[in-house]
Scaffold this active site. Structure first.
Site, PDB file in Angstrom:
ATOM      1  N   GLU A 200       0.827  -1.209   0.000  1.00 31.14           N
ATOM      2  CA  GLU A 200       0.000   0.000   0.000  1.00 31.14           C
ATOM      3  C   GLU A 200       0.858   1.254   0.000  1.00 31.14           C
ATOM      4  O   GLU A 200       0.527   2.249  -0.658  1.00 31.14           O
ATOM      5  CB  GLU A 200      -0.942  -0.022   1.201  1.00 31.14           C
ATOM      6  CG  GLU A 200      -1.922  -1.183   1.226  1.00 31.14           C
ATOM      7  CD  GLU A 200      -2.767  -1.267  -0.042  1.00 31.14           C
ATOM      8  OE1 GLU A 200      -3.102  -0.209  -0.610  1.00 31.14           O
ATOM      9  OE2 GLU A 200      -3.081  -2.388  -0.464  1.00 31.14           O
TER      10      GLU A 200
ATOM     11  N   GLU B  32      -0.253  -2.774  -9.723  1.00 30.71           N
ATOM     12  CA  GLU B  32      -0.160  -3.786  -8.674  1.00 30.71           C
ATOM     13  C   GLU B  32       1.189  -4.517  -8.718  1.00 30.71           C
ATOM     14  O   GLU B  32       1.746  -4.878  -7.682  1.00 30.71           O
ATOM     15  CB  GLU B  32      -1.306  -4.792  -8.809  1.00 30.71           C
ATOM     16  CG  GLU B  32      -2.682  -4.213  -8.509  1.00 30.71           C
ATOM     17  CD  GLU B  32      -2.772  -3.662  -7.104  1.00 30.71           C
ATOM     18  OE1 GLU B  32      -2.316  -4.331  -6.158  1.00 30.71           O
ATOM     19  OE2 GLU B  32      -3.283  -2.543  -6.947  1.00 30.71           O
TER      20      GLU B  32
END
EC number: 3.4.24.-
Length: 342
Positions: free
Chosen positions: A190, A238
């Site tokens: 994150e 990602e």
């Protein structure tokens, strides 16, 4: 932010409570992964956790490395670079997104988290706070706020609005599913979104797509084009953030284990999961989808996903961990002597 010292081995104890694109299932390109929302997220599926858990210390007797001068482009995935350039080429994307994201949106998200979650700090869930601070130090980024939210759906996500302090939200079921080292890898993932300025792009893109669908005919055509481009970018982003997770974990098996649990993990079977077997499964997936028909099916399966398939992400991070690029980053790093509150 930086800790620049050379030190002996550090023991940390936590408490346990174009070819490349086709390999990842991308159709390249005529214009540009399970869960679609306005959040930058890692999602995990897990069974209901047991009511009682035994706290067992996990000790990591390895030299932790700090990337003092780390830049986002030092670890950004090539597909992320490529798709970001394509995204920036869309006329008016930033301006339109900023117009949609006003102070009311920011206030709604802030109040929602303050009202329904627990804010992590030195005095609140201090172990979790220590994991976040350490990960932020390693990646050379300011630690955002961190909230823990009660939810049976294992998930973590980042929300960021330009000019405002971002925050990470972690669900309680995700904390139960992962070891502390794996949880820190998720936090690092994150943080990777923030390091690379993904958070604002994610929010802009989702609102743009939803807004375009409200306009008949032409608006829907624009929305479909934006959606294809954004999903392609999201999948590549990602892969970049999985690299950020590895830079903090400094052990590819930790990151692969997170992805394996994403695919099919639950607390009751965690000790039976095998990282090497999962990597072999990833290689078998590549082999099974190498034929023209397999390639077509894989693209059809992945084209509407916000995240690459877990097996593909595992394969990618395993390969990067053995790359010259990753080894070069490790050589540039400094050892951490100590970090408080970990």
């Amino acid at each position: 932010m930086a800790v620049s010292v050379s030190a002996p081995i550090l023991s940390l104890c936590f408490h346990q409570s174009d070819e490349q694109s086709s390999r990842l299932g991308y159709l390249q390109p005529k214009g540009f992964i399970s869960g679609r929302n306005s959040r930058s997220s890692i999602g995990f599926g897990a069974e209901k956790v047991r009511k009682s858990r035994v706290s067992v210390p996990i000790c990591r007797a390895v030299p932790l490395l700090l990337f003092k001068d780390l830049d986002a482009d030092d670890f950004r995935h090539p597909l992320d670079k490529q798709n970001t350039l394509l995204l920036r080429a869309i006329p008016g994307l930033n301006e339109f997104g900023k117009a949609l994201l006003g102070s009311m949106t920011e206030q709604i998200m802030l109040l929602e988290n303050i009202g329904t979650s627990v804010l992590v700090s030195k005095n609140q869930l201090s172990d979790l706070h220590g994991l976040l601070v350490e990960a932020a130090e390693i990646l050379n980024i300011e630690a955002p706020d961190l909230y823990v939210r009660q939810s049976p759906v294992p998930n973590a996500y980042t929300l960021a609005i330009s000019g405002k302090k971002p925050f990470i939200v972690v669900h309680t079921s995700l904390i139960e599913l992962l070891t502390r080292q794996e949880l820190q890898a998720v936090l690092a993932h994150e943080l990777g979104h923030l390091k690379c300025d993904h958070g604002v792009w994610l929010t802009f893109a989702n609102i743009l797509t939803l807004g375009a669908y409200t306009v008949p005919a032409l608006g829907q055509m624009i929305a479909r084009t934006l959606e294809e481009q954004m999903l392609r970018w999201l999948r590549s982003a990602e892969l970049t953030c999985d690299r950020a997770a590895l830079l903090v974990a400094q052990d590819p098996k930790v990151v692969v284990s997170v992805l394996m649990k994403l695919a099919g993990g639950c607390p009751s079977m965690a000790d039976q999961l095998n990282v090497d077997a999962f990597l072999e499964q990833a290689r078998s997936y590549d082999k099974a989808s190498s034929s023209p028909m397999g390639w077509y099916i894989r693209n059809a399966q992945t084209s509407q996903l916000s995240h690459p398939l877990p097996v593909l992400r595992a394969r990618e991070i395993d390969e990067w961990s053995r790359s010259l690029e990753y080894r070069s980053l490790l050589k540039r790093a400094n050892r951490i002597s100590t970090l408080e509150n970990v």
